[in-house]
Design an enzyme around this catalytic site. Sequence first.
Site, short mmCIF file in Angstrom:
data_model
loop_
_atom_site.label_atom_id
_atom_site.label_comp_id
_atom_site.label_asym_id
_atom_site.label_seq_id
_atom_site.Cartn_x
_atom_site.Cartn_y
_atom_site.Cartn_z
N PRO A 2 -15.37 -72.57 32.12
CA PRO A 2 -16.25 -72.11 33.19
C PRO A 2 -16.89 -70.75 32.93
O PRO A 2 -16.22 -69.77 32.61
CB PRO A 2 -15.31 -72.03 34.41
CG PRO A 2 -14.20 -72.95 34.08
CD PRO A 2 -14.01 -72.78 32.60
N GLU A 3 -18.18 -70.74 33.07
CA GLU A 3 -18.95 -69.50 33.06
C GLU A 3 -19.37 -69.24 34.51
O GLU A 3 -18.91 -69.93 35.42
CB GLU A 3 -20.15 -69.63 32.12
CG GLU A 3 -19.77 -70.05 30.70
CD GLU A 3 -20.95 -70.16 29.76
OE1 GLU A 3 -21.94 -69.42 29.94
OE2 GLU A 3 -20.90 -71.00 28.85
N LYS A 61 -16.49 -64.27 35.97
CA LYS A 61 -15.98 -65.63 35.79
C LYS A 61 -14.64 -65.82 36.50
O LYS A 61 -13.88 -66.72 36.14
CB LYS A 61 -15.81 -65.93 34.30
CG LYS A 61 -17.11 -65.80 33.50
CD LYS A 61 -16.86 -65.96 32.00
CE LYS A 61 -18.14 -65.67 31.22
NZ LYS A 61 -17.90 -65.67 29.76
N ARG A 277 -18.13 -67.88 17.02
CA ARG A 277 -18.49 -68.86 18.05
C ARG A 277 -19.84 -69.48 17.70
O ARG A 277 -20.70 -68.83 17.11
CB ARG A 277 -18.56 -68.19 19.42
CG ARG A 277 -17.34 -67.33 19.67
CD ARG A 277 -17.13 -67.01 21.10
NE ARG A 277 -16.90 -68.20 21.88
CZ ARG A 277 -16.91 -68.20 23.20
NH1 ARG A 277 -17.16 -67.10 23.85
NH2 ARG A 277 -16.68 -69.30 23.86
#
Length: 310
Positions: A2-3, A61, A277
Amino acid sequence: MPELPEVETMRRGLAPVVGLRIAAVRFPRGLVRPLSVRPRPHVVAARLVGHAIATVGRRGKRVVLGIAAPPAEPHAWLVIEPRMTGLMLLADPPTAEHVRLVVDLESSAAGPSRPSLRMLFWDRRGLGTIRLFDARSLESVCGAARLGPDGLLVTGEELAARLGSSRRAIKVALLDQRAVAGVGNIYAAEILHRVGIDPRMACRSIPLAGWQAIANATRLVLAEAVRFAGSSIGDRTYRAVDGRPGRFQHRHRVYGREGLACATCGGSVTRIVQAQRSTFFCPGCQPRGRRGAGGRRPDRSGRTRTAGIR
DNA sequence: CGTTCAACCTGGGCGC
DNA sequence: TGCGCCCAGGTTGAAC
């Protein structure tokens, strides 16, 4: 996982718990990493039971539940950080074994009775954290020193002030929660694509107009993702509190689209690695070292786009 | 100051 | 089928 858009969707979905009294709190045995709950689970439970959930908020977040003995203001804050796979649920969990926290809620004593509810924190990988703070210590974790301006509100001036002299690549910098709170790997890619900036561009070479464009795109993309209830990629990923998936993944322009045609210019979406990433971008729309040329749809907000980025 | 790496975890997907 | 490997939306701390 989740962002900001996903956590904001959780926050909105949790509105029904406001005003309810905490009847019971359980941390299913053996399923929580020692440091993922602080203070110790039995202490958290003891401090919660009997009080009410007065507010449901979000900091970056994180979901922040205000705990109070009505009619007093919240005296404690339960901060839940879902990290990669955490979900707040008011529905049945995807699996029973990864339920990390169970909160049984009931209507407050007086007044017309409301239905009781069960709120769960489910987290397959177990990287999420559950922490209880008093009013003062909340700032040490969710305060301005740790979290920058919220992504739905951030301005170009704020970004320029925080990142303008940095040598870091813009995409890596956007993931820094002290610069702007709530942007993660998906939305960093989507934001930079919309604004036509190469994710490898050094922050210090971005002029003010560029920061304004990035801030505009940040607010725009995050708000749109909230409207679509966040991004759910695959079966076992993000769900809203009712168990329904988000819909913004269908509107991703670059994230997870390596090798596919860019819907804007027809070029091939490329994947690179930055700071360990994945970064997805379109070399056609996001040319090296400069801003994207024309050809993109006009910004519906009517604000100036990236004029001036060299 | 910035980057890289490992760590925290589980599980899906892929090549062989 | 099974095994090994790589990948995953986040964050932190150590090492360089």
